[in-house]
Design an enzyme around this catalytic site. Structure first.
Site, mmCIF file in Angstrom:
data_model
loop_
_atom_site.group_PDB
_atom_site.id
_atom_site.type_symbol
_atom_site.label_atom_id
_atom_site.label_comp_id
_atom_site.label_asym_id
_atom_site.label_seq_id
_atom_site.Cartn_x
_atom_site.Cartn_y
_atom_site.Cartn_z
ATOM 1 N N ASP A 1 0.850 -1.189 0.000
ATOM 2 C CA ASP A 1 0.000 0.000 0.000
ATOM 3 C C ASP A 1 0.891 1.246 0.000
ATOM 4 O O ASP A 1 1.903 1.311 0.696
ATOM 5 C CB ASP A 1 -0.916 0.007 1.229
ATOM 6 N N ILE A 2 0.500 2.242 -0.771
ATOM 7 C CA ILE A 2 1.309 3.450 -0.920
ATOM 8 C C ILE A 2 1.284 4.314 0.349
ATOM 9 O O ILE A 2 2.171 5.148 0.557
ATOM 10 C CB ILE A 2 0.809 4.254 -2.149
ATOM 11 N N ASN B 1 -12.893 -3.301 2.273
ATOM 12 C CA ASN B 1 -13.921 -2.265 2.311
ATOM 13 C C ASN B 1 -14.832 -2.412 1.100
ATOM 14 O O ASN B 1 -14.355 -2.619 -0.022
ATOM 15 C CB ASN B 1 -13.270 -0.877 2.316
ATOM 16 N N GLU C 1 -12.312 3.337 -1.538
ATOM 17 C CA GLU C 1 -11.917 4.445 -2.426
ATOM 18 C C GLU C 1 -11.552 3.982 -3.825
ATOM 19 O O GLU C 1 -11.700 4.746 -4.778
ATOM 20 C CB GLU C 1 -10.733 5.196 -1.812
ATOM 21 N N VAL C 2 -11.002 2.779 -3.946
ATOM 22 C CA VAL C 2 -10.563 2.307 -5.268
ATOM 23 C C VAL C 2 -11.560 1.250 -5.756
ATOM 24 O O VAL C 2 -11.791 0.252 -5.057
ATOM 25 C CB VAL C 2 -9.143 1.727 -5.204
ATOM 26 N N HIS D 1 -10.042 -5.116 -3.485
ATOM 27 C CA HIS D 1 -8.729 -5.288 -2.858
ATOM 28 C C HIS D 1 -8.931 -5.720 -1.424
ATOM 29 O O HIS D 1 -9.819 -5.224 -0.732
ATOM 30 C CB HIS D 1 -7.884 -4.007 -2.923
ATOM 31 N N HIS E 1 -7.000 -5.687 2.072
ATOM 32 C CA HIS E 1 -5.860 -5.157 2.827
ATOM 33 C C HIS E 1 -5.329 -6.254 3.739
ATOM 34 O O HIS E 1 -6.112 -6.966 4.379
ATOM 35 C CB HIS E 1 -6.302 -3.991 3.726
#
Ligand code: AMP
Length: 128
Positions: free
Chosen positions: A39-40, A97, A105-106, A110, A112
């Site tokens: 993760d960025i 999420n 958000e994306v 995904h 996490h």
């Protein structure tokens, strides 16, 4: 901005672009079904994202439309990422999420993967 998890898939989303190699990511794993990368904006000492290669907006979309092979492949990939990172014994937390209340958000599914310290309570306070 949080997204609506029922929207059609957007091929220009950031994770689609990472999958195509159009933008860089620190990849730690890849197979036929999934890739994983750092993760960025890490929220724990280890914060990885595991994403399916298929075009799925969210957990809802994936669980409804993906093939049994894709679902099995993705779940196995999440486990393989954690094992390869040596996280099984100390432990880790998974989070997917889905939709606005979760603050997704994306708009590409995904999961996490958090680890590397005591992760504390499962959820933040009511104002989250
Ligand atoms: P979510 O709120 O569950 O949709 O999480 C999106 C996650 O994607 C956040 O933790 C971001 O830090 C992460 N993220 C956004 N852009 C990138 C990127 N280019 N490379 C890696 N992680 C990213």
């Amino acid at each position: 901005m949080p997204i609506d998890a029922t929207l059609p898939y957007d091929d220009q989303n950031i994770f689609a672009r990472i999958l195509r190699g159009e933008i860089p990511a620190k990849r730690v794993y890849e197979d036929d079904f999934a890739i994983a990368f750092h993760d960025i904006n890490p929220q724990a000492p280890t914060h990885l994202l595991v994403i399916p290669r298929g075009r799925y907006v969210s957990w809802d979309d994936f669980s409804a439309r993906a093939s049994d092979a894709e679902i099995a492949g993705f779940v196995r990939a999440v486990g393989a990422v954690a094992r390869a990172a040596g996280l099984v014994v100390p432990g880790y937390r998974l989070l997917a999420n889905t939709g606005p209340d979760s603050h997704q958000e994306v708009p590409h599914l995904h999961v996490h993967l958090f680890a590397g310290r005591k992760l504390g309570p499962m959820l933040a306070g009511r104002d989250g």
